[in-house]
Scaffold this motif. Structure first.
Motif, short mmCIF file in Angstrom:
data_model
loop_
_atom_site.label_atom_id
_atom_site.label_comp_id
_atom_site.label_asym_id
_atom_site.label_seq_id
_atom_site.Cartn_x
_atom_site.Cartn_y
_atom_site.Cartn_z
N UNK A 1 31.31 34.51 41.37
CA UNK A 1 32.94 34.50 41.79
C UNK A 1 32.92 34.09 42.64
N UNK A 2 32.09 34.13 44.23
CA UNK A 2 32.70 33.21 45.74
C UNK A 2 32.90 31.69 44.79
N UNK A 3 32.55 31.04 43.53
CA UNK A 3 32.36 29.20 43.92
C UNK A 3 33.46 29.26 42.59
N UNK A 4 34.06 30.47 41.93
CA UNK A 4 34.89 30.13 40.84
C UNK A 4 36.45 29.92 42.06
N UNK A 5 37.06 28.35 42.32
CA UNK A 5 38.20 28.22 42.71
C UNK A 5 38.46 28.65 41.55
N UNK A 6 38.56 28.72 40.18
CA UNK A 6 39.97 28.79 39.28
C UNK A 6 40.81 30.59 39.23
N UNK B 1 44.37 31.98 40.75
CA UNK B 1 44.87 33.23 39.61
C UNK B 1 44.65 34.30 41.53
N UNK B 2 43.89 34.22 42.12
CA UNK B 2 44.62 35.34 42.80
C UNK B 2 45.93 35.64 43.96
N UNK B 3 45.49 34.88 44.39
CA UNK B 3 46.66 33.32 45.22
C UNK B 3 47.72 34.00 44.34
N UNK B 4 47.78 32.99 43.79
CA UNK B 4 49.40 33.58 42.83
C UNK B 4 50.42 34.63 42.08
N UNK C 1 41.31 18.60 48.16
CA UNK C 1 40.97 19.66 47.15
C UNK C 1 41.52 20.96 47.89
N UNK C 2 41.79 22.19 47.53
CA UNK C 2 42.10 23.11 47.87
C UNK C 2 41.44 24.52 48.47
N UNK C 3 40.94 25.07 49.09
CA UNK C 3 40.04 26.01 48.76
C UNK C 3 41.23 27.19 48.90
N UNK C 4 40.84 27.63 47.44
CA UNK C 4 41.92 29.04 47.16
C UNK C 4 40.97 30.52 48.00
N UNK C 5 39.65 30.40 48.10
CA UNK C 5 39.33 31.13 48.70
C UNK C 5 39.77 31.78 50.08
N UNK C 6 39.13 30.66 50.53
CA UNK C 6 40.06 30.66 52.17
C UNK C 6 41.92 30.89 52.44
N UNK D 1 42.85 33.72 54.59
CA UNK D 1 44.19 33.38 55.59
C UNK D 1 44.72 34.23 55.45
N UNK D 2 45.48 34.33 53.85
CA UNK D 2 47.00 35.26 53.58
C UNK D 2 46.48 36.76 54.11
N UNK D 3 44.95 36.92 53.64
CA UNK D 3 45.22 38.54 53.72
C UNK D 3 45.01 38.98 55.41
N UNK D 4 44.31 37.96 56.02
CA UNK D 4 44.46 37.77 57.20
C UNK D 4 46.09 38.17 57.92
N UNK D 5 46.19 37.17 57.24
CA UNK D 5 48.13 36.70 57.97
C UNK D 5 48.44 38.61 57.93
#
Length: 249
Positions: free
Chosen positions: A195-200, A204-207, A224-229, A233-237
């Protein structure tokens, strides 16, 4: 009968165990092992042709209860008991061999065998036996290991979640809410790393969580985008915004 039904989800298997107490001596011990084996999913060969694999074990128990007698499913020769059963169309043998007043129960398939000792007790009756504990021990030591070995040989990896192809596991993860996803990640190292290494997955979660403008902002430029980071960040905000007090004039 009531005591058995408290320990077992199915009254059909409770009835089977009650029927085993119409038998005495070592054969009674073998009949109990037979019921536990059937409850694990092994099918007596005499019923295999009439049993649809989509049916439940409860239906199988009903078929056995409708038979003339429980001991019609095994043979006895010189106090040695044998019964033939199938699992995934593979022939298995349940064997009971006397050892003094006890019975050594063995479940065999090909070169795989597991055994356990059932001790006879003169005060052995359906009101005094802890069937839940007895059943659990038998299944852990004998019937479930043999079942898993057969399924491993016949259909490959035993069908648990980690045994599925990674693309199927990812498909399942995509269907989960984030709270459930994090719970799944805590199950084992393999699922965590997958899970943690799958950017796809995180993309999808961010979208799902963000508006299109926010997503477009993330993919600006050639970096390159690190979607988990980005998700964290969005969750923290969102948490900080929620916690910020509102000052009224």
């Amino acid at each position: 009968m009531d005591i058995l039904e408290e320990d077992y989800v199915s009254s059909e298997f409770a009835l089977l165990l009650s029927n085993s107490f119409t038998i005495s001596g070592l054969e009674q011990l073998f009949s109990i092992a037979f019921v536990f084996t059937v409850e694990t999913g092994f099918i007596p060969t005499s019923l295999a042709e009439n049993f649809d694999s989509i049916n439940s074990n409860i239906q199988l128990a009903k078929m056995i209860n409708n038979s003339p007698s429980l001991n019609s499913f095994w043979h006895q020769n010189n106090n040695i008991f044998t019964s033939q059963l199938v699992m995934s169309n593979q022939l298995c043998h349940l064997i009971g061999v006397p050892n003094g007043d006890s019975l050594i129960i063995t479940l065999c398939y090909s070169n795989i065998s597991k055994c356990i000792l059932f001790e006879n007790d003169p005060y052995f009756n359906k009101n005094s036996v802890n069937f839940s504990g007895m059943s659990l021990k038998y299944k852990n030591v004998v019937s479930v290991p043999v079942k898993c070995a057969i399924l491993d040989i016949v259909i490959g990896l035993y069908p648990n979640l980690c045994g599925l192809p990674e693309e199927l596991i990812l498909h399942i993860m995509l269907k989960l809410e984030t709270t459930n996803l994090y719970a799944l990640m805590r199950c084992c190292k393999k699922l965590y790393l997958l899970a943690i290494n799958n950017q796809f997955l995180w993309k999808n979660i961010v979208i799902k969580k963000c508006c299109p403008l926010t997503v477009a902002k993330f993919i600006e430029g050639n970096e390159p985008v690190n979607w988990r980071e980005n998700y964290l960040e969005l969750k923290k905000h969102a948490y900080l915004v929620k916690r910020t007090p509102i000052h009224r004039e």
